[in-house]
Motif scaffolding. Structure first.
Motif, PDB file in Angstrom:
ATOM      1  N   PRO A 177      27.668  10.069 -64.595  1.00 50.52           N
ATOM      2  CA  PRO A 177      28.461  11.210 -64.076  1.00 50.52           C
ATOM      3  C   PRO A 177      29.902  11.134 -64.727  1.00 50.52           C
ATOM      4  N   MET A 178      30.282   9.974 -64.760  1.00 42.17           N
ATOM      5  CA  MET A 178      31.672   9.601 -65.532  1.00 42.17           C
ATOM      6  C   MET A 178      31.510  10.095 -66.992  1.00 42.17           C
ATOM      7  N   MET A 179      30.611   9.578 -67.718  1.00 42.69           N
ATOM      8  CA  MET A 179      30.279   9.969 -69.060  1.00 42.69           C
ATOM      9  C   MET A 179      30.384  11.775 -69.107  1.00 42.69           C
ATOM     10  N   ILE A 184      32.062  12.850 -73.004  1.00 45.77           N
ATOM     11  CA  ILE A 184      31.435  12.031 -74.169  1.00 45.77           C
ATOM     12  C   ILE A 184      30.241  12.587 -74.198  1.00 45.77           C
ATOM     13  N   LEU A 185      29.234  12.946 -73.469  1.00 44.62           N
ATOM     14  CA  LEU A 185      27.980  13.369 -73.458  1.00 44.62           C
ATOM     15  C   LEU A 185      27.556  14.508 -74.381  1.00 44.62           C
ATOM     16  N   HIS A 186      28.486  15.661 -74.173  1.00 42.88           N
ATOM     17  CA  HIS A 186      28.513  17.188 -74.852  1.00 42.88           C
ATOM     18  C   HIS A 186      26.766  17.555 -74.626  1.00 42.88           C
ATOM     19  N   THR A 338      16.848  12.293 -75.943  1.00 40.79           N
ATOM     20  CA  THR A 338      17.290  13.472 -75.408  1.00 40.79           C
ATOM     21  C   THR A 338      17.735  14.773 -76.353  1.00 40.79           C
ATOM     22  N   LYS A 339      18.644  14.373 -77.007  1.00 40.78           N
ATOM     23  CA  LYS A 339      19.187  15.530 -77.922  1.00 40.78           C
ATOM     24  C   LYS A 339      18.283  16.044 -78.841  1.00 40.78           C
TER      25      LYS A 339
END
Length: 345
Positions: A177-179, A184-186, A338-339
């Motif tokens: 959740p922090m990322m 950061i994750l976009h 995942t992307k």
């Protein structure tokens, strides 16, 4: 006689003893602080079991030990079978090709990487390597418990593997959740849910990491996670075939090697199939799942009771380093897989 009334009574005493500890573990898991951390009664069970094993175990009547062993082995298999009632084939269909692809790729790659790195890179024994890899790649403590009887591993090795799941799974629950919130994750919430479900260790930890972002992320994460849980069965069957083939090749059993088929894993799929038919009322399924959680907690508690701290010292820091390597792989490789999967499907 092996099955005299007296022996049966002693065995039942041992099972009841484990059950009492398990009731305490479930009660502790309901404390608000513990509940907010998403720490399951399974984890609490193994902790209090290990505490008992290394403090007061010497006072336990030796006649009760078969009851503890029964809880850690036979009862465990039954609990894994009924774990199938938590899953439906429809859930797997709902995640779509992207969620299914992430689950398969990350499970297979993490399991293979962990098993290889454990044995070759960190010079751990086969069982500790595979158990630790199973915990990281499939579904945490439940996967470790399911894999133990196939490997016929010693209880302390399972306890070591579960310890790594607790450590890095808990970190994941807060780190993901922090990322996401930092940008950061976009990712959109649904993609984040696929990422969490495909890479975080425990079901409870997935709920925590997904729920911190919102309902869409949480629902997607849980469904993707359940596809990884479903894969326990094929993984264990393949593992059983591999163990039999390896034993036959080495001649370690004098050439008379039987194929190891974990039938409890097959019945796990059967129960999932029955659950998918939607013919059993939800209230009954809920009751089955509650009983199953209790049986799993008993198995984990019994596992803790069979674990001596000296074995942990013997293993040293290497299992933690192995789990750290897989943790890094899950975060980094899981992100790119995942992307890729979302873009393709």
């Amino acid at each position: 006689m092996a099955f005299s009334k007296e022996n049966i009574r002693y065995t039942l005493n041992g099972i009841l003893f484990v059950a009492l500890f398990s009731i305490a573990a479930i009660q502790i898991s309901e404390i608000s602080f513990i509940k907010n951390l998403a720490i399951s009664p399974l984890i609490i069970g193994i902790v209090i079991g290990m505490f008992y094993a290394n403090t007061l175990r010497g006072h336990l009547p030796k006649e009760w030990v078969p009851g503890i062993v029964f809880s850690a082995k036979q009862l465990l298999r039954l609990a894994i079978v009924f774990y199938g009632f938590r899953i439906t084939f429809q859930q797997i269909m709902d995640v779509g090709a992207a969620g299914f692809t992430v689950s398969v790729v990350m499970l297979a790659s993490t399991l293979l990487l962990g098993s290889w790195a454990g044995m070759k890179l960190f010079k751990l024994d086969r069982d500790t390597s595979i158990l630790t890899a199973a915990g990281s790649s499939i579904c945490g403590a439940a996967a470790v418990l399911a894999t133990e009887p196939v490997l016929k591993a010693e209880p302390y090795k399972s306890a070591i593997a579960v310890g790594t799941v607790v450590l890095f799974g808990t970190i994941s629950m807060f780190l993901y959740p922090m990322m996401y919130k930092s940008g950061i994750l976009h990712m959109d919430p649904a993609t984040y849910g696929i990422y969490v479900g495909g890479t975080v260790h425990e079901v409870a930890q997935v709920v925590g990491a997904g729920g911190a972002i919102g309902p869409e992320a949480s629902d997607t994460a849980v469904i993707v996670k359940m596809t990884r849980v479903m894969m326990i069965a094929p993984v264990l069957i393949i593992l059983g075939i591999w163990i039999s083939a390896a034993a036959k090749k080495s001649g370690s059993e004098g050439g008379g090697v039987k194929l190891v088929i974990p039938w409890f894993a097959v019945w796990f799929v059967v129960m999932s199939g029955i659950n998918s038919l939607d013919i059993i009322p939800a209230s009954i399924i809920g009751g089955i799942n509650q009983v199953d959680t209790f049986m799993l907690t008993m198995a984990m508690t019994a596992l803790g009771m069979e674990t001596n701290a000296g074995k942990f010292k013997q293993a040293g820091i290497r299992p933690i380093l192995l789990a750290l390597l897989m943790f890094a792989w899950l975060i980094v490789a899981g992100y790119f897989v995942t992307k890729w999967a979302v873009a393709i499907f």
